[in-house]
Design an enzyme around this catalytic site. Sequence first.
Site, PDB file in Angstrom:
ATOM      1  N   ALA A 472     -28.248  25.881  12.633  1.00 22.43           N
ATOM      2  CA  ALA A 472     -27.873  26.022  11.226  1.00 22.43           C
ATOM      3  C   ALA A 472     -26.399  26.393  11.110  1.00 22.43           C
ATOM      4  O   ALA A 472     -25.917  27.266  11.829  1.00 22.43           O
ATOM      5  CB  ALA A 472     -28.733  27.085  10.537  1.00 22.43           C
ATOM      6  N   CYS A 473     -25.703  25.704  10.238  1.00 23.25           N
ATOM      7  CA  CYS A 473     -24.316  26.057   9.932  1.00 23.25           C
ATOM      8  C   CYS A 473     -24.133  26.014   8.426  1.00 23.25           C
ATOM      9  O   CYS A 473     -25.099  25.832   7.678  1.00 23.25           O
ATOM     10  CB  CYS A 473     -23.324  25.137  10.644  1.00 23.25           C
ATOM     11  SG  CYS A 473     -23.298  23.436  10.058  1.00 23.25           S
ATOM     12  N   ASP A 474     -22.924  26.193   7.987  1.00 23.63           N
ATOM     13  CA  ASP A 474     -22.661  26.300   6.554  1.00 23.63           C
ATOM     14  C   ASP A 474     -23.094  25.051   5.808  1.00 23.63           C
ATOM     15  O   ASP A 474     -23.754  25.121   4.780  1.00 23.63           O
ATOM     16  CB  ASP A 474     -21.169  26.563   6.335  1.00 23.63           C
ATOM     17  CG  ASP A 474     -20.856  26.952   4.911  1.00 23.63           C
ATOM     18  OD1 ASP A 474     -21.534  27.848   4.389  1.00 23.63           O
ATOM     19  OD2 ASP A 474     -19.945  26.364   4.319  1.00 23.63           O
ATOM     20  N   SER A 480     -23.258  22.273  13.619  1.00 19.08           N
ATOM     21  CA  SER A 480     -24.679  22.386  13.943  1.00 19.08           C
ATOM     22  C   SER A 480     -25.221  21.079  14.512  1.00 19.08           C
ATOM     23  O   SER A 480     -26.080  21.082  15.404  1.00 19.08           O
ATOM     24  CB  SER A 480     -25.479  22.807  12.706  1.00 19.08           C
ATOM     25  OG  SER A 480     -25.366  21.841  11.677  1.00 19.08           O
ATOM     26  N   ILE A 506     -27.720  26.294   6.321  1.00 22.78           N
ATOM     27  CA  ILE A 506     -28.433  27.575   6.221  1.00 22.78           C
ATOM     28  C   ILE A 506     -29.215  27.651   4.922  1.00 22.78           C
ATOM     29  O   ILE A 506     -30.335  28.166   4.876  1.00 22.78           O
ATOM     30  CB  ILE A 506     -27.436  28.746   6.335  1.00 22.78           C
ATOM     31  CG1 ILE A 506     -26.888  28.824   7.760  1.00 22.78           C
ATOM     32  CG2 ILE A 506     -28.097  30.067   5.962  1.00 22.78           C
ATOM     33  CD1 ILE A 506     -25.866  29.907   7.986  1.00 22.78           C
TER      34      ILE A 506
END
Length: 561
Positions: A472-474, A480, A506
């Site tokens: 998960a990333c922004d 990600s 996320i």
Amino acid sequence: MTTASPTTGTTGGVNRARVGVQRFGTFLSGMIMPNIAAFIAWGFITMLFITKGFFGAESPFGWHWYPVAEIIGGGGNAETIGWQGAMTALASGDNGNFAAYVGLVGPMVTYLLPLLIANTGGRMVYGARGGVVATIATMGVIVGTDIPMFLGAMIMGPLAAWVTKQMDRLWDGKIKPGFEMLVNNFSAGILGMILAIVGFFVFGPVMLGVSTVLGSVVDWLVSLNLLPLLSIIVEPAKVLFLNNAINHGVFTPLGIEQATETGKSILFLIEANPGPGLGLLLAFTFFGVGAARASAPGAIIIQFFGGIHEIYFPYALSKPMTILALIAGGATGVTTNMLLGGGLAFPAAPGSIIAVSAAAIGPGVGNLLVVLLSVALAALVTFLIAGVILRASRKRDLAADAEASASFEAAIAQTEANKGKSSEALSNLRAGAAANAAVGGDQAPTRADFAADAIAAGATRAPAHISTIVFACDAGMGSSAMGASVLRNKIKKAGFDDISVTNKAIANLDGTEDLVITQQQLTDRARGRTPDAMHVSVDNFMNSPKYDEVVNLVREQHEKN
């Protein structure tokens, strides 16, 4: 069940504030990033077919493609060209009024792009129903103004969806069976109509004024040569994972309006310039220590050519003084473009040198050279300053590497002494400290991450069965996706085909994940979304040693079963 001590009030407050700012920034960028492909398509059409485009009547290369450019780019005389069925509008020329082709450029920037933003924002707030009402309401804002209404879409879209959500709560559970579809459709239609009218007469003029003020601020900064000062805000905010919010939530809407008028915008390069990140990673390559130095060369490829800027953020956070180098480099790039007139025709996303070059060539070869110069100078300045900073602290950093494990062990012992007893969570942290050298750098192993899960939950628990791993990333698109690809290959090579490894934003975590892997600065947000999942924090999605630990964890799980 062993309880764990909570985080101190001050630290918890800072973390909550940081997470709150990140969440708001993600919401803004979340309306833009899923639609970046549409912005790029509009940018290419503009670059190729407007009057001064590659194939336009005033092509800088002499490649006029008549009459396709006049039809697609708009403005061609329909009576003279004779292409039937295309949309036209009344235009004025040297010989009076005539029916001109509307083309694609104008309608896309006026209607398509803002409506996509509004629909995405509405869906983020209230699903498909919110997206529909948001689109209806934003149409009123668009036709109520005479400029591309991106900021209006970013506000009206989520607002309309929120109003729809509140309206549905009024009669939730009170509608008689058989009338649900009738009530839902008519209520959404009537509300959309009302909001569109309000948008036309009230919201549109207000947003027109806001856009005018913001445009005037940018013009004022440019006229006084103050635009480089934005780097003082932009560069530190980027390393706190607000890069997408800044670029796509602020600069992209303003830049599109500017590019529509002038053919290019410097605002697209304030955040997206890959030069500062390149300079920082080069400095760590030559003057860094330990794992940071070893991994920096590979990170350069990902950052500069792949455009995933997040990969250099942990390097800056590991040595906060280097943020000053990023600020200086960013300001240098902005100054170069400001003085020499450099800019991009459309947003460069991701911010790789390839995407930047593609967006810079449209306004001409001279513009491309200016932009490339701004990238090179930004990298050089960042490299020189960061190199001095890293070189000055090199001996201390080498000594700190040797003492890190002992210091962490001492901190754990002091915590146990203050508490008066040991706990499973602290034992896991001690085990993590003992294995830290095997992981590399000052990164704690996965056992320490799971202990942090226990502290956040207030209790220790056994690791869950792992079948779904999510990076998960922004935005859920860049770093990600890269990390998921790396771990997926490791899992497959180990022979575990029943493990799903995917990537998400996320904000899209839904609680079905067994193991969530995030950048260290984003773990608190991810843990808030999925408190029941196991969480692993990494400082580098590209080659974190923790991937091998995850593979071993999966192997142990299969051996037990």
